[in-house]
Structure formats: C-alpha cells, structure tokens
Enzyme design. Structure first.
Site, PDB file in Angstrom:
ATOM      1  N   CYS A  96     -51.706 -44.214 -38.652  1.00 13.74           N
ATOM      2  CA  CYS A  96     -52.005 -44.881 -37.392  1.00 13.74           C
ATOM      3  C   CYS A  96     -51.769 -44.007 -36.169  1.00 13.74           C
ATOM      4  CB  CYS A  96     -51.198 -46.168 -37.285  1.00 13.74           C
ATOM      5  SG  CYS A  96     -49.430 -45.935 -37.520  1.00 13.74           S
ATOM      6  N   HIS A 134     -46.201 -49.365 -36.335  1.00 12.48           N
ATOM      7  CA  HIS A 134     -47.626 -49.121 -36.138  1.00 12.48           C
ATOM      8  C   HIS A 134     -47.829 -48.487 -34.759  1.00 12.48           C
ATOM      9  CE1 HIS A 134     -51.788 -49.582 -37.054  1.00 12.48           C
ATOM     10  NE2 HIS A 134     -52.050 -50.419 -36.049  1.00 12.48           N
ATOM     11  N   ASP A 181     -57.567 -50.783 -31.757  1.00 13.10           N
ATOM     12  CA  ASP A 181     -56.796 -50.259 -32.889  1.00 13.10           C
ATOM     13  C   ASP A 181     -57.719 -49.469 -33.796  1.00 13.10           C
ATOM     14  OD1 ASP A 181     -55.097 -49.665 -34.884  1.00 13.10           O
ATOM     15  OD2 ASP A 181     -54.426 -51.723 -35.272  1.00 13.10           O
TER      16      ASP A 181
END
Lengths: 311, 665
Positions: free
Chosen positions: B417, B461, B476
C-alpha cells in the site's frame, strides 16, 4: 507419704480393695464413700435394713484405722446420750465431763431419723462445728471426724425425717441396694461377714487420713469444669421441675467430691465424668422436686445430667 | 499420658524451610523481570540464593561486612555501567533486583526475612510497569499469595505450619484484604498520567504507524497480530471498505520519504467544518503507542478525549503522547469540508515536489495530464493504469534506488500500500493536484463474541487524498491493484506462498475462535479495569450523586468507605473471635463430628472419656487414635489450669484430628 496423685491412688485402691472384701459387688458405693471421706464430708446411707450399712461403716473405719463408735438412734435418745454427760465427782468436788459415743473418729449414727429433732441436731451441730460445748466448756472432737448416718426409708411412721436444711450437712447420700444373685450366693456360702471384719487390717493409720484428704487439692479443677458445675446448678435453679435448686454450698461440695473421686481414679484434673459420678450422691438429697413434675424422686440428678450439655 | 509425642521445638529444619519459602517467593516475583534484565543480574540472584541456602543447610556463618560492603558498591557500579543510569524502569528494576539479591545475604533474623519479602511486594508492583495484560494478573495474584504464605511462615514463633493450614490462613487474609482493595481501586484519586515515566523506546520497534514513510527502503514488511485498538460501535458497524481509520497524514515529500509534520499545523475548530452524510458513533480503546496521534474514522467532529484537537489535515491529535491505554468516544461524519478562508495557502504546500527527483514520473504525469480532460479524468487514468497494467501487491517488494517512484512505476511494479499511495500522490502532485498520503488502518475484524472491532497492527494501511473541486477526496490506489485488500483484508490480498502458513493458522476455526474469545476477555479487562482512569472515576462519582466531583470529594468518600469497612471488619472479627472463643473446643467438635459421620454420635452430656470408651468399643480399629486424641484433649481442657492451652500441643492435636479418618460402621 502422699505427695502425688499416683501414690494417693495407690492408697485409695488398697482401701477400696480391703472394704470390697467384706462388702461384695459394691465397688461404686465404696468408692463414693471413700470419696466422701476424702473430701472431708459426712455420709448418709439410706436403705432398708440388712443390706450392709453398718458393715460398710465398720469396715471403712477399720481399714482407715479410725476409732469407731456406733450410736443407735431411738425416739428416747437424749442429746446427752450422744455427746456425753457431766457427772459430779465427789472426790474432787467438781463436775467431770464424761465423753459420749460421739467422741470417736468415725461415728455411725444408726437410723438417725428415729431420734427426736433435739438429739438429731446435737449430732448435726457436732458434725458442723467439729466440737461440742457442754456447760460452757468446749470439747474438740477427735480428728479426723467422720459421721456415717443411716436412714430407713421403709418405716416412716413415728420418725422424724431430717429437714432439707439438715440434709445439706451430709456431703453425700447413697444407697446400697440388694446384691446381685451370684454375689448374694457367695455371701450365703461365705464366712460370717462380722467375723471377717476382725481380720481386716488398717491400711493407713488415722493420722494419715488428713494427708490423704489434703491430697485432693493436687487434682486440678479447670475453668471448663467450673463451667460445667455452674451449668448443672443453673439448670436445677431455673428448671420448673425443681422446687429447690442446688445451693452454692452444694456446688462447693460437688467440686470437692468430684476432686476426691478424680483422685481415686488417678486423674490429674477433674473430668466431666468424675463430676457425673458423684453428682447423684451429692445432689439428689438436696434437690426437692416440684410435686407437679412427673419426675421420679431419686431420678432428679440423672435427669439433670442427661439434660445439661457439657460445655 | 507419656504416650504423647514430644513438643516440637523450632529447629534447623524449620529454619531451612523458612529460607526455602523466602527464596521461592524471591525467584517467583523476580522471574518476570529476569526476562528483561541483563544476564549477570539473573546469575547474581540465582547464585546468591543458592549460596544462602547452602549456608543454612551446612550451618555455615553469614558472610561478614568485609565481603558485603564491597559487594554492594560493586553491584551499584555494575548497574550504573550496564544501564548508564540507576533510574528509570529498566535500571530501577535492575537495581532493585541486585539489592534484593544482596539483602538475601543479610537474612538472619525474622525481621530480615520480613524486609526481603517487603522488597518482593515492591518487585511485584514493578512488574505492572512492564506488563498489564490479563495473563499477568493470575501470575501476580499467585505471587501475592505466595508472599503472604511466606510471611505467615516467617512470622511463626515455633515450627512452620503444614501446607494445608498455610493455604487456609493465606486465603483468609487475602479475602479480608479484597474489600479494601476494591475501595482503593474505585476511589483512590487517579492521576491523569501515569506517574512513572514510560521512557522505554519500545513502541518504535513494533510494527505500526510512524511519522515517516519511505517505501523504497523496505524489502520485507513483517506482520504483527498485536492489537492496535478496539472499537465498539454505537449502532451498525460500517462495511470493511468504509473503515478507513485515519492516522498520521504525510504532507512533505523529499522524493524518497514522506513525513508527518502535523504538530505545528493550525488547529481546526469543529465549527469550521461543513459536515454531512451518514455518521458513526463509536468508542475506541487505543493501545499505547508512545506518539501523539489518535485514530478515528474520517472525519471526527466530536470526541471525548479532552486534550485532543483536530489538525488542519483533519487528523485527531492528542497533546500528550499516548503512553497508556486510553478510551475515547467519537462521532465521525463521512463528508466533511473545511471552510476556512486561508485554505488556498494551506493547500499550496500539498503541491510540492522536490526538483530533480523521479524525473520519469514527472514527465509521464505531464504527458498523461495533457491527454486528460480534467484533473478527475487524469486521476482515473492513473488508477486505470494500476488496475490494467501488471502491478502486483506484495509484502516483499524489491528495494528501490534513488528515484523510488520512477523505479516502482516503470521497473519493479511490485509493492504494498505504501508504494501505491506514494506513487499515486506523487503522480497527482506532478500534475499540480494537491495530494497527501494518509497512514492509518483499514478494516479490522469483528469479534462475534462481543461485537468489538479488533484492529491489529497488520491492518495498517496507507492511501492518498487529493484536492478536487474544493474538497479532499480519498483515493486508494491499492484498491485498484488488489481490491480484496480493501474488502476482505490483508490475508486475502496476499498471493505469496510464504504466507500460506499464516493464512492456514488463522483459518483454523477453533484456533481463531479461541483467539477471539481471549480477545473479548482482554477487551473487557481493558475497558473496565485498566482504562479506569480519572474520567471513569468522575463518571462514577457523578452517578453516585456528586454534581462536580473533585479530588476532595474523592478523598472524603474514600476515607469514609475505608473507615466503614474497617469498622465492619473489626466488628466481624470481634464477633467471630467471640464465637470461636476456644479453638480447643472447635478441634474437639471436629473430632466428634468425624465420629458422628462414621456413625458414633456423642451425646451432649457424654464426657470425653466415656465417649472415647464407647467409640473405641464400636470402632476397634480406630482405638489408638481415639484414645490419643481424647487423652490430649482431656489434658489440655481439664488438666492444664491457669495457663492458656499450650499452642504447640494444640497444634499437634489439630493435626491428629485432621488426620483422623474413622472407619465407618
């Protein structure tokens, strides 16, 4: 001589043995009588004639090495017949006191309830005071001084039963009862008991008895036991079955008797059983049952013992 | 009477037993510390313990002051040398352990032993500085019991007690202490911050959030299942894809490393926000992490943590580092817009890219932007690129060089991520679109047992936020590469075989159930016991009817409660002492009860000797014990006048009666 419980027990064992040879099957009663004497008390034996009351007294006196005299109480017995009398001595031109049968270390007062109260009280006063006073002069009674009185419960007509206040003067009242059949058979087969009496040898001398009496102080009385004594007397005072409870004097007598009993058993301290063993003898004649209660006379003490828990 | 065993005098055996008790306690309470301190301290403690026991065993004399005094100074110096300090949790406990070890060499009298056991109490307390987890409680509780038992043994005048009696005595003492403990727990004035300074640097070593992010330097991300925080929702739990827990917002990028610089940021007051959409209310219990940020769903507008503020980046920040577990409630709106006039100046910083770094990315961005119709269209094309080209999600990306974004986008194309968030934000900034990287947690697991949401460190994250049309939008890019990560969690997104084991473990139903159950218990423990701080304390007082509870009320209430408690305890003890006035009688009653249970009941007017005779007749096999016990009882009760029953004989009688098991008829 007797400085500890073990040696005291040895002596009392011998005494009980000796008397037990004459009076068969009455170990319990003999021990009670011994305990009574050790506790310095006087003994009342209530039973029908012929069960060995006199024999018991005589053999006790003999084995204890005590001088013995017997007074047969009758309705015409005068106090002077008991105590003695002052007689004018012409030679010396004065009255001389002639000691009566009371002046012995052990006096058997046979059928004490037959005499008039005046004569009875002469005896009872002497028991209490351990001395007699005649014409303003006091005479010490011989020491040790033990009275064993007997009563016949069967023939109450023309008798003067001792009042409760007087009964209190006796440390114990016991009965003897009939012997069991095998023992009675032995009695029938055996020698004449009165003849055997002569063969009894004193186990101690009369001077040694006070030491033995003193030895009961060696037996400890714990707080727990005093609790028990008080629980028992409290019961007799509070329970509605009793018209008359046990007096403080009775409590003291109980403890002394229990101590003497414990000494005879060889216990270092008075146990509840010791107290229970002497309780009926010490308490029964001092308790008066309520007429309304269903309790049997003579069972009063047993009832108290059964009801009161050992604290 | 001469059959009785002789009186038991305290002898060498008892002394040895006492030392052994003490050494056991010392070892037990220092064990949690020994795992942390330097090895030489452990060796010293064990060595001294063995030495002390040998002294007792061999009956040697104690070491003289000529040995002890230099030892003390040497030990002090050694601690100072090892820890470069003699204060703080680490050095402090080390010092305590060393001094405890040396004190053992001084234990001659009962008083010395008592002092050592007092140090043990302090050590147990110190164990809480390290570990406040639930499992530590039974351990410490056992340690407390052990020390109480040791104190009982140490303070005995005669022989040591048999273990059964020690256990009952200890239990009695602890039960008496319990109400006092509860009063102190609820009413002792709580200090807002722990008074021991937690200066351990332990948090940064754990996985979790940091104030900087440099994806190119990480070649392997270790996963930790330790809990970051737990959430209880007041109402429905939002779906996994909505559970973006915002943590540190990274705004400064030097071409390689994103960093958090929120501390000096202007504070936003909630009135400056336009809010709308659905909102979530929840209570969050945050594990200590040693930093200032608090976690919240976007965007928090209400929170119960008094000393927290909302930064310009809409990040919830506490004024003091989170050094202990804290709980706070919050309300978050899905839509929130900042309506302050100087927003443009603030936004400007989010367009900054260092010159000369990641040139390929810059060129690519400019080209793509020119092909796009709008900023939005451009960003969608970027996301499409992640989605359609061969980008992979992995926890074991290759290390990247000086232009990490270039290498990632055009060469390696493998990352987790942070790589995607960083690349996305860089691409946005390259097209002059304000962007920032947000780190935090995504998802979390709902515990079906207590409906708590458990968020673990492995749920950490990173994502990006871009400024479009006067509003910050969440983007995202990881979702574009590995949608499972967002919807199902990390485990589902992993493709590497290496993680099979981990996945298997978590998929084992029973194991997982156990983990969740344990967590539910732990959460309750945290919520009701550990988190009981000043806030909960004043809530308690408010519920009890105090309008504005302050320290004075608290102290007053505590004093009153303690006095009442002590009065009640005193009354109870007096009463109970009166009711069992005579332990001897109690023992005898136990004896009678045992016989009664076997079928021989004592009548209340039956004397002990007659009862013993009857019982012996009925229970021939038990005759010796019955007679011995009765003899001792009669001796103690009827033949020892003027003095209290000798304790030693009483103890023997107690043991005899305890061991007495009559055969039943």
């Amino acid at each position: 001589m007797v400085t500890d419980i073990a040696s005291a027990k040895a002596v009392t064992d011998k005494l009980a043995n000796e008397v037990g040879q004459i009076i068969l099957g009455k170990e319990q009663e003999i021990q009670l009588a011994l305990a009574c004497i050790l506790a310095g008390g006087h003994l009342l034996i209530e039973d029908v004639p012929g069960v060995g009351k006199t024999l018991m007294a005589r053999s006790l006196a003999r084995s204890l090495g005590l001088s013995f005299s017997r007074i047969q109480f009758t309705s015409d017995l005068m106090p002077a017949d008991v105590i003695g009398v002052s007689i004018y001595q012409q030679n010396d031109n004065r009255f001389v006191f002639h000691k009566g049968p009371l002046f012995a270390q052990m006096v058997l007062a046979d059928e004490v309830n037959r005499a008039a109260p005046k004569s009875q009280s002469a005896l009872l006063e002497a028991m209490e005071e351990q001395q007699v006073t005649v014409d303003g002069e006091s005479w010490e009674l011989p020491q040790p001084f033990v009275v064993i009185a007997t009563q016949n419960p069967a023939h109450q007509i023309g008798t003067y039963p001792l009042p409760e206040s007087q009964l209190d003067r006796f440390l114990m009242q016991i009965g003897l009862g009939y012997p069991s059949e095998p023992l009675e058979r032995k009695l029938l087969r055996g020698d004449d008991r009165r003849g055997m009496l002569k063969t009894l040898r004193p186990q101690i001398s009369g001077d040694e008895l006070p030491a033995l009496q003193h030895a009961i102080k060696l037996v400890e009385v714990s707080e727990a036991l005093l609790d028990y004594v008080q629980a028992l007397t409290r019961y007799t005072r509070e329970h509605p079955d009793f018209e008359l409870g046990l007096s403080p004097r009775a409590s003291i007598d109980l403890i002394n008797a229990a101590r003497a009993w414990a000494l005879i058993q060889g216990h270092a301290g008075v146990q509840p059983e010791d107290l229970q063993s002497v309780f009926a003898a010490v308490a029964d004649h001092r308790l008066r049952l309520n007429s309304a209660s269903g309790a049997m006379p003579g069972q009063a003490a047993m009832q108290v013992l059964a009801e009161v828990a050992i604290p | 009477m001469d059959k009785l065993p002789p009186l038991h005098e305290p002898d060498a055996q008892d002394k040895r037993t006492r030392i052994l008790w003490l050494l056991t306690v010392v070892l037990f309470v220092s064990l949690p510390h020994l795992l942390h301190v330097n090895i030489w301290i452990t060796l010293l403690l064990l060595g001294v313990g063995a030495w002390r026991y040998a002294l007792e065993y061999r009956n040697w004399g104690m070491p003289s002051a000529w040995i002890k005094v230099p030892l003390v100074f040497a030990a002090l110096a050694a601690v100072g040398f090892t820890y470069r300090s003699i204060t703080g949790v680490e050095a402090g406990t080390a010092l305590l352990l060393v001094m405890l070890a040396l004190k053992i060499l001084e234990t001659k009298t009962g008083r010395d032993l008592t002092v050592v056991s007092a140090i043990c109490w302090f050590l147990m307390f110190a164990a809480f500085l390290r570990e406040q987890q639930l499992w530590a409680i039974p351990y410490i509780l056992f340690g407390v019991s052990l020390s109480v038992a040791a104190l009982i043994q140490i303070s005995r005048v005669g022989a040591v007690l048999p273990s059964r009696q020690v256990i009952t005595k200890t239990a009695g003492l602890i039960i008496q202490a319990l109400p006092i403990m509860l009063v102190l727990f609820f009413l002792f004035p709580r200090i807002p911050a722990p008074f021991w300074a937690m200066s351990t640097g332990g948090y940064s070593a754990q996985t979790g959030l940091s104030d900087q992010m440099s994806p190119g330097d990480i070649s392997s991300l270790s996963l930790s299942d330790s809990v970051a925080f737990r959430v209880r929702f007041n109402g429905a739990i939002p779906p996994a894809s909505e559970r973006y827990w915002r943590g540190p917002v990274m705004t400064y990028f030097n071409g390689r490393e994103w960093s958090w610089a929120d501390r000096g940021e202007p504070i936003v007051s909630v009135e400056d926000l336009l809010v709308g959409g659905t909102y979530y209310e929840y209570e969050l219990m945050l594990e200590p992490h040693g930093r200032e940020w608090l976690l919240a769903l976007e965007t928090p507008v209400q929170w119960s943590q008094g000393k927290a503020y909302l930064s310009a980046n809409l990040q919830l920040i506490s004024q003091t580092p989170v050094q202990q577990r804290i709980a706070y409630t919050a309300r978050s709106y899905q839509l929130a817009r900042k309506q302050v006039p100087d927003v443009e100046r603030h936004i400007q910083a989010m367009r900054y890219l260092p010159t000369g770094r990641n040139p390929e990315t810059l060129a690519f961005a400019l080209k793509l932007r020119n092909e796009s119709s709008s900023d939005k269209d451009y960003l969608n094309r970027v996301l499409d690129m992640f989605r359609q080209q061969d980008f992979y999600y992995t926890l074991r990306p290759p290390r990247l060089g000086n232009n990490p974004v270039d290498e990632f986008l055009f060469t390696s194309r493998r990352g987790f991520c942070e790589h995607y968030a960083s690349a996305f934000a860089t691409l946005a900034r390259a097209a002059n679109i304000p962007a920032r990287v947000v780190t935090g947690y995504l998802g979390g697991e709902v515990n079906p047992i207590n409906n708590d949401l458990i968020v673990r460190q492995s749920d950490a994250h990173a994502w990006a936020e871009v400024w479009i049309d006067g509003n910050w939008l969440r983007a995202d890019p990881t979702a574009a590469v590995a949608p499972q990560r967002v919807e199902l969690g990390l485990d589902e997104a992993l493709s590497d075989r290496d993680f099979d084991f981990r996945r298997n473990m978590r998929n084992t139903q029973l194991f997982h159930q156990a983990i969740l159950s344990l967590d539910a218990v732990n959460a309750a423990w945290n919520r009701w016991v550990l988190a009981f701080g000043p806030e909960m304390q004043s809530d308690l007082l408010r519920n009890a009817g105090f309008d504005k509870p302050d320290m004075r009320d608290l102290v007053l209430l505590m004093a009153i409660s303690l006095s009442l408690l002590m009065a009640a305890l005193t009354y109870y003890l007096r009463f109970s002492i009166r009711s069992n006035k005579d332990p001897l009688l109690q023992i005898y009653e136990t004896f009678c009860k045992k016989l009664a249970a076997s079928g021989v009941t004592r009548h209340r007017s039956e004397g002990p000797a007659s009862f013993a005779a009857r019982a012996s007749r009925l229970r021939q096999t038990d005759r010796p014990q019955i007679e011995l016990i009765t003899q001792m009882y009669i001796r103690l009760r009827y033949e020892s006048v003027g003095s209290a029953a000798p304790t030693e004989e009483l103890r023997q009688l107690t043991e005899l009666v305890k061991a007495f098991e009559p055969t039943s008829g």
